[in-house]
Design a protein around this motif. Structure first.
Motif, PDB file in Angstrom:
ATOM      1  N   PRO A  35      57.958   7.034 -37.380  1.00 57.66           N
ATOM      2  CA  PRO A  35      58.558   5.924 -36.631  1.00 57.66           C
ATOM      3  C   PRO A  35      60.003   6.162 -36.215  1.00 57.66           C
ATOM      4  O   PRO A  35      60.397   5.802 -35.103  1.00 57.66           O
ATOM      5  CB  PRO A  35      58.457   4.745 -37.606  1.00 57.66           C
ATOM      6  N   GLN A  36      60.789   6.782 -37.084  1.00 53.96           N
ATOM      7  CA  GLN A  36      62.209   6.955 -36.770  1.00 53.96           C
ATOM      8  C   GLN A  36      62.491   8.246 -36.002  1.00 53.96           C
ATOM      9  O   GLN A  36      63.642   8.639 -35.841  1.00 53.96           O
ATOM     10  CB  GLN A  36      63.069   6.877 -38.036  1.00 53.96           C
ATOM     11  N   ALA A  37      61.417   8.899 -35.494  1.00 55.82           N
ATOM     12  CA  ALA A  37      61.601  10.162 -34.775  1.00 55.82           C
ATOM     13  C   ALA A  37      61.858   9.968 -33.286  1.00 55.82           C
ATOM     14  O   ALA A  37      61.889  10.950 -32.540  1.00 55.82           O
ATOM     15  CB  ALA A  37      60.383  11.060 -34.975  1.00 55.82           C
ATOM     16  N   GLY A  38      62.009   8.736 -32.841  1.00 62.10           N
ATOM     17  CA  GLY A  38      62.362   8.497 -31.443  1.00 62.10           C
ATOM     18  C   GLY A  38      61.438   7.503 -30.777  1.00 62.10           C
ATOM     19  O   GLY A  38      60.305   7.274 -31.202  1.00 62.10           O
ATOM     20  N   GLU A  39      61.939   6.897 -29.697  1.00 62.83           N
ATOM     21  CA  GLU A  39      61.179   5.876 -28.974  1.00 62.83           C
ATOM     22  C   GLU A  39      59.951   6.439 -28.284  1.00 62.83           C
ATOM     23  O   GLU A  39      59.046   5.690 -27.906  1.00 62.83           O
ATOM     24  CB  GLU A  39      62.081   5.195 -27.939  1.00 62.83           C
ATOM     25  N   GLU A  40      59.889   7.765 -28.098  1.00 68.16           N
ATOM     26  CA  GLU A  40      58.747   8.366 -27.401  1.00 68.16           C
ATOM     27  C   GLU A  40      57.490   8.422 -28.267  1.00 68.16           C
ATOM     28  O   GLU A  40      56.391   8.634 -27.753  1.00 68.16           O
ATOM     29  CB  GLU A  40      59.096   9.792 -26.946  1.00 68.16           C
ATOM     30  N   VAL A  41      57.643   8.242 -29.577  1.00 68.38           N
ATOM     31  CA  VAL A  41      56.492   8.340 -30.477  1.00 68.38           C
ATOM     32  C   VAL A  41      55.500   7.225 -30.167  1.00 68.38           C
ATOM     33  O   VAL A  41      55.842   6.046 -30.133  1.00 68.38           O
ATOM     34  CB  VAL A  41      56.939   8.278 -31.952  1.00 68.38           C
ATOM     35  N   GLU A  42      54.241   7.619 -29.935  1.00 64.31           N
ATOM     36  CA  GLU A  42      53.184   6.653 -29.597  1.00 64.31           C
ATOM     37  C   GLU A  42      52.111   6.553 -30.671  1.00 64.31           C
ATOM     38  O   GLU A  42      51.408   5.546 -30.749  1.00 64.31           O
ATOM     39  CB  GLU A  42      52.520   7.048 -28.274  1.00 64.31           C
ATOM     40  N   SER A  73      56.802  -0.671 -40.139  1.00 63.84           N
ATOM     41  CA  SER A  73      56.658   0.752 -39.843  1.00 63.84           C
ATOM     42  C   SER A  73      56.784   1.610 -41.098  1.00 63.84           C
ATOM     43  O   SER A  73      56.077   2.612 -41.254  1.00 63.84           O
ATOM     44  CB  SER A  73      57.700   1.184 -38.804  1.00 63.84           C
ATOM     45  N   ALA A  74      57.678   1.226 -42.014  1.00 64.32           N
ATOM     46  CA  ALA A  74      57.826   1.981 -43.256  1.00 64.32           C
ATOM     47  C   ALA A  74      56.555   1.923 -44.091  1.00 64.32           C
ATOM     48  O   ALA A  74      56.161   2.902 -44.732  1.00 64.32           O
ATOM     49  CB  ALA A  74      59.010   1.450 -44.059  1.00 64.32           C
ATOM     50  N   ASN A  75      55.880   0.771 -44.074  1.00 66.22           N
ATOM     51  CA  ASN A  75      54.686   0.578 -44.895  1.00 66.22           C
ATOM     52  C   ASN A  75      53.438   1.166 -44.248  1.00 66.22           C
ATOM     53  O   ASN A  75      52.554   1.671 -44.945  1.00 66.22           O
ATOM     54  CB  ASN A  75      54.496  -0.917 -45.151  1.00 66.22           C
ATOM     55  N   THR A  76      53.342   1.122 -42.916  1.00 66.13           N
ATOM     56  CA  THR A  76      52.115   1.535 -42.228  1.00 66.13           C
ATOM     57  C   THR A  76      52.237   2.839 -41.466  1.00 66.13           C
ATOM     58  O   THR A  76      51.218   3.417 -41.070  1.00 66.13           O
ATOM     59  CB  THR A  76      51.678   0.459 -41.228  1.00 66.13           C
ATOM     60  N   GLY A  77      53.478   3.296 -41.185  1.00 66.32           N
ATOM     61  CA  GLY A  77      53.677   4.477 -40.362  1.00 66.32           C
ATOM     62  C   GLY A  77      53.627   4.198 -38.872  1.00 66.32           C
ATOM     63  O   GLY A  77      53.717   5.128 -38.060  1.00 66.32           O
ATOM     64  N   LYS A  78      53.500   2.943 -38.476  1.00 66.96           N
ATOM     65  CA  LYS A  78      53.405   2.610 -37.057  1.00 66.96           C
ATOM     66  C   LYS A  78      54.658   3.013 -36.291  1.00 66.96           C
ATOM     67  O   LYS A  78      55.770   2.882 -36.815  1.00 66.96           O
ATOM     68  CB  LYS A  78      53.253   1.092 -36.867  1.00 66.96           C
ATOM     69  N   PRO A  79      54.508   3.435 -35.043  1.00 64.94           N
ATOM     70  CA  PRO A  79      55.686   3.552 -34.182  1.00 64.94           C
ATOM     71  C   PRO A  79      56.422   2.217 -34.120  1.00 64.94           C
ATOM     72  O   PRO A  79      55.785   1.141 -34.166  1.00 64.94           O
ATOM     73  CB  PRO A  79      55.097   3.926 -32.820  1.00 64.94           C
TER      74      PRO A  79
END
Length: 502
Positions: free
Chosen positions: A338-345, A113-119
């Motif tokens: 990614p670290q902004a919460g589990e709701e991030v899609e 997630s840090a490298n790609t921005g993925k949720p």
């Protein structure tokens, strides 16, 4: 930015959240050759950028042809010993790799997630599928089947042997750095080959981390990773005389370049390239289920997915109703870090160059009169975020309906009858995947049979399993990932015939 009156996506930012990764989480910023992390042959480095913040998070060596030659020599030296292991031994090592990945799931997901921005939900799913791929191949290699030994010519016993190819060169993409690496590594190792892998220069971190955490499990030289750019490192892999096959997941352009470079040495080529998946929705379809499915299948990994449900062909009688339901689903998507919460899609595009490419498609579509139902452009930075978008009133043959945008964009076209739907669904350069939405069983079988795509889903989209093959037709390439068919691709058959006449 979007057209007047449309919902503008906002990026949910991490407020006072700890960083996803620290220095201790990063893999060694080197090449992995012959069982060790080693320095490159030059001092040149490549910046690895966090697409959410645009900050540099690591620097990796820029590989050269000389680095590839060192890695190929190591793989060649290790190949015979690896191939001599019986399937049980290779299987147990693959299970051990799966165990090691499972033990590091949380770390690998954060690094991805840090490298790609993925949720984080997407990255965690990637790691889970990577583990399952190793476990499937570990089992499949112990249960391969072939033509039964027997007398097919009088007094001559035929025996079919299945052998590894040798050394495999692998080039993996930036959209699923860990998972696409594993889709290649697991069957290649299971079949008794060794390999040299070039990860995307944009997203190398989890591939290097994989090499780090399994280094003590594999004999030196079996798995090698060389960082660098395609025109240098990838090209040397494709042309190297000691490599028996080049396997690539990437763009159509990259596939053509690899195939051309491989031609001189007549090495095998395995290509999993782009897609432009049509979603054919008939009047009797469950429209709510289709719209709900596309919320995931169209925007998973921010649409940076070669099988994404990105091109809807819906019957004109239900088009208005379906668009309303789809826009409702898309409006509810949460865009963020990614670290902004589990709701991030939905996260960002992977790079500035790709962000510019996706937004360029959107700007040209609007100039051509395509209507934006929701989204339609960039979201205020920092980061490479694009608003989840639905484009409607898309004419037949439009650029956005034929070319792979590879972003959070779904186009909607209408059709009048089944013949038109099938013709237009097939009228793209790609043939990776498609889906059919209908409650009519006869229609579902008939239409699926006529669609020129390697995978066709009925009343679902983007559902994968390790047991079934993944790969395409036409411009989407050839060869199969996953399933026993991947083991076949990375093996060769030898016929040994014994004259036993007495």
């Amino acid at each position: 930015m979007t057209s007047s009156g449309l919902t503008t996506a906002m990026v949910r930012r991490a407020v006072e959240a700890p960083p996803l990764i620290t220095e201790v989480d990063l893999p060694p910023a080197r090449h992995f050759i012959d069982g060790n992390f080693v320095e490159g042959s030059t001092d040149r480095v490549i910046d690895v950028v966090d697409p959410c913040s645009e900050a540099v998070i690591a620097r990796i060596p820029e590989g050269t042809a000389e680095d590839i030659d060192r890695a190929v020599a190591a793989a060649l030296a290790a190949q015979a010993g690896w191939a001599r292991l019986v399937p049980k031994e290779r299987s147990e090592l693959l299970h051990a790799i799966a165990d090691r990945l499972a033990q590091n799931t949380e770390l690998l997901a954060r690094l991805e997630s840090a490298n790609t921005g993925k949720p984080l939900a997407v990255s965690t799913d990637d790691v889970g599928q990577a583990i399952d791929t190793f476990r499937f191949m570990a089992g499949a290699v112990r249960a391969t089947t072939s033509l039964a030994a027997g007398d097919y010519a009088e007094n001559h016993l035929s025996v079919i042997l299945r052998e590894p190819l040798g050394v495999i060169g692998v080039v993996t993409p930036w959209n699923y750095p860990l998972l696409m690496a594993v889709w290649k590594i697991a069957p290649i190792l299971a079949a008794g080959n060794t390999l040299v892998l070039k990860p995307s220069e944009q997203t190398p971190l989890t591939t290097l981390k994989l090499a780090e955490i399994v280094a003590d499990l594999l004999p030196a030289g079996v798995l090698n990773v060389v960082n660098g750019y395609g025109p240098t490192v990838g090209a040397r892999l494709a042309e190297h005389p000691d490599i028996n096959m080049i396997a690539l997941t990437g763009s159509v352009g990259s596939g053509r370049a690899v195939a051309r470079a491989a031609a001189d040495s007549l090495k095998r080529v395995h290509l999993e390239l782009g897609g432009k998946a049509p979603v054919v929705i008939f009047p009797d379809a469950d429209l709510a289920a289709a719209a709900s499915s596309l919320r995931v299948a169209g925007f998973w990994n921010s649409g940076q997915e070669c099988g994404a449900a990105c091109r809807v062909l819906v019957h004109e009688s239900v088009a208005g109703q379906f668009i309303e339901q789809l826009v409702g689903e898309v409006r509810a998507l949460v865009v963020g870090e990614p670290q902004a919460g589990e709701e991030v899609e939905v996260g960002p595009m992977v790079s500035k160059a790709h962000f510019d490419r996706v937004t360029g498609y959107l700007e040209r579509a609007k100039k051509e009169g395509v209507r934006v139902a929701i989204g339609g452009g960039a979201v205020d930075g920092p980061g490479y975020f694009v608003a989840p978008t639905v484009l409607v009133d898309v004419p037949e043959g439009a650029e956005v309906a034929r070319q792979e945008i590879f972003g959070p964009v779904i186009t909607v076209e209408t059709f009048t009858d089944e013949e038109e739907a099938v013709r237009r669904a097939n009228d793209v350069p790609f043939g990776l995947s498609a889906s059919v939405w209908t409650e009519n069983a006869r229609r579902s079988h008939g239409v699926a049979a006529r669609l020129d795509f390697g995978t066709v889903w009925v009343n679902s989209h983007l559902v994968l399993a390790s047991e079934v093959p993944w790969g395409g037709f036409k411009g989407s390439g050839y060869g199969r990932d996953l399933s026993i068919y991947a083991l076949d691709d990375y093996s060769r058959t030898k016929h040994v015939m014994h004259n036993h006449e007495r």
